[in-house]
Design an enzyme around this catalytic site. Structure first.
Site, mmCIF file in Angstrom:
data_model
loop_
_atom_site.group_PDB
_atom_site.id
_atom_site.type_symbol
_atom_site.label_atom_id
_atom_site.label_comp_id
_atom_site.label_asym_id
_atom_site.label_seq_id
_atom_site.Cartn_x
_atom_site.Cartn_y
_atom_site.Cartn_z
ATOM 1 N N ASP A 195 -7.683 5.243 -1.536
ATOM 2 C CA ASP A 195 -6.904 4.137 -1.005
ATOM 3 C C ASP A 195 -6.677 3.204 -2.011
ATOM 4 O O ASP A 195 -6.807 2.818 -2.759
ATOM 5 C CB ASP A 195 -7.956 3.253 -0.847
ATOM 6 C CG ASP A 195 -7.883 2.452 0.859
ATOM 7 O OD1 ASP A 195 -6.808 1.998 1.072
ATOM 8 O OD2 ASP A 195 -8.778 2.450 1.830
ATOM 9 N N HIS A 205 -5.857 0.110 -1.416
ATOM 10 C CA HIS A 205 -5.762 -1.546 -1.149
ATOM 11 C C HIS A 205 -7.158 -1.881 -2.100
ATOM 12 O O HIS A 205 -6.891 -3.024 -2.068
ATOM 13 C CB HIS A 205 -6.502 -1.686 0.150
ATOM 14 C CG HIS A 205 -5.513 -1.042 1.672
ATOM 15 N ND1 HIS A 205 -5.141 0.269 1.921
ATOM 16 C CD2 HIS A 205 -4.461 -1.682 1.729
ATOM 17 C CE1 HIS A 205 -4.649 0.374 2.498
ATOM 18 N NE2 HIS A 205 -3.972 -0.537 2.604
ATOM 19 N N CYS A 242 0.583 -1.194 -0.149
ATOM 20 C CA CYS A 242 0.172 -0.239 -0.242
ATOM 21 C C CYS A 242 1.155 1.467 -0.222
ATOM 22 O O CYS A 242 0.344 2.710 -0.506
ATOM 23 C CB CYS A 242 -0.745 0.357 0.897
ATOM 24 S SG CYS A 242 0.000 -0.497 2.980
#
Lengths: 466, 461
Positions: free
Chosen positions: A423, A425, A299
């Protein structure tokens, strides 16, 4: 140079015009004359009756130097908006949805793409076919000029007028190309001039400059300085580097990444709050992209890639977005990690992000530290002023997760704050709808953070340069 | 199911006439248009005699296959778009009927091979690949028609239908256009030796561009499967309106290059192109293909002929501007079609007429030969006598004037030793009077003192 306003149409003509320079001698003045003559010929072709505009994705062909059109119902006095309407109504259903989204993001400007063609069946002369042979030794310098010019027209302007302005823009671009070629001649080798469009702050709008291929941005700095002065641009950030070129709505990005997904979102309602957002363009990097399975550990790498993409697309660096391996190698090179680090699946944090930005891109960053997640609520002023001054995306790492902060919605009076989060992820495909609907790019409140964990933030600083 | 051949009644007449000749073995070619279902034959022409006065051979062994196929190749140059050599016919005595079938097979394959060698384009999957071999027995007058698939030399002949009908080509629509040419081929030091090869290579590149060009027929893009005549109606006379053909080239992305050249070749001028279509129901795409093929054919035929002529007359390739043969048209008697021929600058209607007689075996009166479709610009200047200084460099100058080319570069190259001429003369498409010349060029007006009226025009002008 054309002013652009919200309800305008951009007409963009692209083509490839052959330039043929016959150089009988190799001394400077000969070459200059030959080049000028060759450009004369190209200009003559562009202003001749054989020039044809073909409107992309439509059966419309227009002869701008003759005033006749092909499709019924179109005439010189047809308004631009009617032309646009006919094009839209020809779009298949799949196109309608995405074009709505585009309109939402870019106001009412839309682009009519035109290709240049030359008609062979309208000869401007009457001459029987002949074969000419010349036995003079000469140098031939040949290239295809990648013309790409743009005019902005109001919705109610007649298309006849808009098209003749487009022809005028073609001629002046050819003149610009001629000066670019002549400026960068060496011996008998000529550099291919390439046009770039830049969307400058109002009221200037869309501007086209010609740069010679093969000459890096660094060497063109003096030219850019002149242009900065001419267009009254600030001297401390790049506007006219190749990477700053305007990306026309509707054109796909060659690399396939999503750009600025946050623009598809609307701000949450927060009393007395102002948004402070990232400035410019970045690409969304996340898990599983580029056939790299970094799910669970990558990440921070992805957030770093997003930040690198920002610096590349604003023109601060010509370096492409680094891969995981390249990032790891950079850390080994600065002595931060042992050589076994390369190829491993180890996490990195904000300190490593700062080190890589410095090593690979020469970018300095500030580190912000909060001992507890709950303290992020007090960082409103700090973050707001970062976005105002630097406008770069922020990487935040803490607990076991890393994210990218693209902006804050902050109220100076109440102290209320929301965070615009990108994000890394996300493991799906480049689907803007999915990314925004499911909140992979979205506004989050304080509850998003782990209240006990400590967080490090890496705030990259924008270099002051053009 | 075999193919069907719809044959013009006049062809029947011609073949019958041939059979009354004494000779027992006559060969010839069949000309017409292919379509997916059936082919249309509009003309038959016997192979010309090799030398005058010789008696025609009595056996098939006497038949010179090379001669027959060469005849086919030369005739294929005389056919506008849409028309092609469809096959071969043989008229023999009954005892040779069996052998004739073998001969026909050999001739059909050899002819197709020879004709397609010189082409700048190739047959596509959609094209008909069957060619016909027709055998007529001189005694029984019976006609046996078989087709051969030129894509498969090992395939066996298939029987086909041969039917006569009058007015086969009566309402065939025609596409016409003038195509402007401006091709430039640089010659490297070595390739300036072999001009013809350089031209061939250059033309192949041009042909690729031509095949991918955009073709509009009556304003509609022809890449569709829509019928040609969609939306058009016959006018009062019952004739279909003319088709307007427009061809445009998308700009090509070529890579930048700088090279040293030993010379250059330029092909420039306007070509007159034509294509006949057998039906209005043809798809627009097929119609566009027909006219594009004619454009490619006419240029390759002309350059081929130019180099052949050079070889025969042992020319050195000449310097400066050479006119390519001019395309002329002549109506095919009894039909609405025209065939074409190419006329060299030193030829006239008489020579063209002779060629039609020899190649296609029909007489055409000189006044019916249409030489106005293409123009050699010299004709404009026929009535304008201009003065020039009898200097060898001026010889070039005047010839260039006649052929109507932009003189800019010539002056720059060839008149290096003429110090005054450093400016540019405007393009000379319009006839210049002597006055105009004198005013724009002070040096010339001085040269007028040593005047000499000569016409560099040839007698045919």
């Amino acid at each position: 140079m054309v002013a652009s306003d919200r309800s305008a149409i951009i007409l963009r003509a692209r083509g490839s015009l052959e330039l043929r320079c016959l150089l009988d001698g190799t001394d400077g003045s000969h070459v200059q004359k030959a080049v000028s003559r060759a450009f004369e010929r190209v200009r003559a072709r562009v202003t001749s009756q054989a020039l044809v505009f073909r409107v992309r994705d439509s059966p419309m062909f227009i002869w701008p130097n003759k005033g006749c059109q092909v499709t019924e119902g179109i005439a010189e006095t047809t308004a631009c908006k009617d032309l646009q309407q006919r094009l839209r109504s020809g779009e298949p259903d799949g196109g309608k949805r995405s074009s709505k989204k585009k309109d939402k993001r870019n106001g009412d400007t839309s682009v009519i793409n035109i290709d240049l063609l030359m008609e062979l069946t309208e000869p401007g002369r009457e001459a029987g076919p002949t074969l000419t042979r010349r036995e003079v030794r000469h140098h031939l310098a040949q290239m295809a000029l990648p013309v790409d010019c743009v005019v902005t027209a109001g919705m109610d302007d007649g298309i006849g007028d808009a098209f003749s302005r487009l022809v005028g823009a073609l001629c002046s671009q050819l003149t610009d190309m001629e000066s670019a070629v002549l400026r960068h001649i060496s011996g008998t080798s000529l550099l291919v001039p390439q046009p770039f469009h830049f969307h400058l702050p109002e009221p200037t709008g869309l501007v086209t400059l010609v740069y010679p291929t093969g000459v890096p941005d660094a060497q063109l700095e003096s030219f850019r300085k002149e242009m900065h002065v001419r267009f009254a641009l600030p001297e401390d950030r790049p506007y006219l580097r190749r990477a700053n070129a305007y990306h026309f709505p509707g054109e796909p990005f060659k690399d396939g990444y999503l750009r600025n997904p946050h623009l598809a979102l609307s701000h949450p309602a927060l009393e007395d709050a102002k948004p402070f957002l990232v400035q410019g363009v970045y690409s969304y990097h996340h898990y599983m992209q580029d056939r790299m399975d970094d799910s669970g550990w990558g990440c921070a790498y992805r957030s770093l890639q997003t930040i690198c993409s920002w610096f590349q697309q604003q023109g601060y660096t010509e370096r492409v977005v680094p891969s995981h391996k390249e990032i790891q190698q950079a850390l080994v090179d600065v002595g931060d990690k042992p050589s076994s680090f390369v190829g491993s699946r180890q996490w990195i944090g904000s300190i490593e992000v700062q080190a890589v930005l410095d090593q690979l891109l020469g970018i300095t960053s500030r580190i912000l530290f909060v001992s507890q997640g709950s303290e992020l609520v007090n960082q409103g002023r700090e973050l707001a002023s970062h976005f105002q001054r630097e406008g770069t995306p922020i990487m935040i790492g803490g607990g076991v997760l890393a994210h990218t902060i693209l902006g804050v919605l902050w109220s100076e009076t109440t102290g209320d704050i929301r965070f615009l989060i990108l994000d890394p992820h996300y493991t799906g495909g480049e689907d803007l709808q999915l990314v925004t609907d499911k909140g992979w790019c979205g506004w989050k409140g304080m509850d998003f953070w782990d209240q006990r964990a400590y967080y490090n933030l890496c705030l990259p600083q924008r270099p002051r340069a053009i | 199911m075999g193919r069907g051949y719809i044959v013009e009644a006049l062809v029947e007449q011609y073949l019958v006439n041939l059979q009354t000749v004494h000779a027992s073995c006559i060969s010839g070619i069949l000309i017409g248009q292919c379509s997916s279902q059936r082919d249309y034959v509009v003309l038959a022409a016997q192979t010309p005699q090799k030398d005058c006065g010789a008696v025609r051979g009595c056996s098939l062994g006497d038949l010179d296959a090379d001669w027959v196929t060469e005849h086919g190749r030369q005739v294929s140059r005389m056919l506008p778009g849409g028309l092609s050599v469809l096959g071969v016919f043989l008229i023999t005595s009954p005892d040779l009927s069996k052998e004739a079938q073998n001969t026909l097979r050999k001739l059909v394959y050899a002819m197709e091979k020879l004709i397609s060698m010189g082409r700048l384009w190739n047959l596509t999957e959609e094209d008909v690949s069957e060619r016909v071999g027709l055998h007529i027995c001189s005694k029984t007058k019976k006609a046996v028609c078989r087709t051969f698939d030129v894509r498969d030399p090992k395939s066996s002949a298939r029987p086909a239908d041969w039917k006569y009908q009058s007015g086969v080509s009566d309402s065939w629509p025609v596409l016409k256009c003038s195509v402007d040419l401006d091709l430039y081929f640089p010659l490297s030091e070595t390739s300036s030796e072999n001009l013809e090869n350089s031209v061939k290579i250059g033309l192949q590149k041009w042909a690729k561009q031509m095949e991918s060009s955009v073709c509009l027929i009556n304003g509609k893009h022809s890449d569709s499967d829509a019928e040609l005549l969609t939306g058009l109606r016959k006018n009062a006379k019952g004739h279909h309106p003319n088709f307007r053909v427009q061809i445009m080239l998308p700009m090509q992305r070529s890579s930048a290059a700088a090279e040293a050249c030993g010379g250059s070749l330029t092909l420039a001028g306007v070509l007159q192109c034509r294509a006949y279509l057998h039906s209005h129901k043809l798809k627009a795409r097929q119609a566009a293909e027909a006219i594009k093929r004619d454009i490619m054919n006419t240029l390759s035929s002309r350059t081929e002929m130019f180099f052949e002529d050079l070889l025969i007359n042992e020319g050195d390739g000449g310097k400066g501007i050479q006119p390519l043969p001019q395309r002329v048209f002549a109506p095919l008697p009894g039909t609405s079609l025209s065939l074409c021929d190419y006329m060299f600058p030193d030829e006239g209607a008489a020579e063209v007429g002779e060629r039609f007689k020899e190649m296609l075996d029909f007489d055409i009166p000189e006044e019916q030969i249409d030489m106005t479709q293409e123009v050699i610009t010299g004709k404009f200047l026929w009535h304008h006598i201009f003065l020039y200084y009898y200097y060898d460099t001026l010889l070039y100058f005047s010839r260039y004037l006649m052929l109507g080319h932009d003189v800019v570069e010539v002056l720059h190259l060839d008149f290096g030793r003429w110090p005054v001429v450093s400016g540019t003369l405007p393009s000379l498409n319009l006839p210049r009077t002597t006055n105009e010349l004198a005013c724009t060029h002070p040096f010339l007006s001085r040269a007028v003192i040593a005047l000499h009226f000569t016409l560099l025009v040839t007698t045919r002008f």
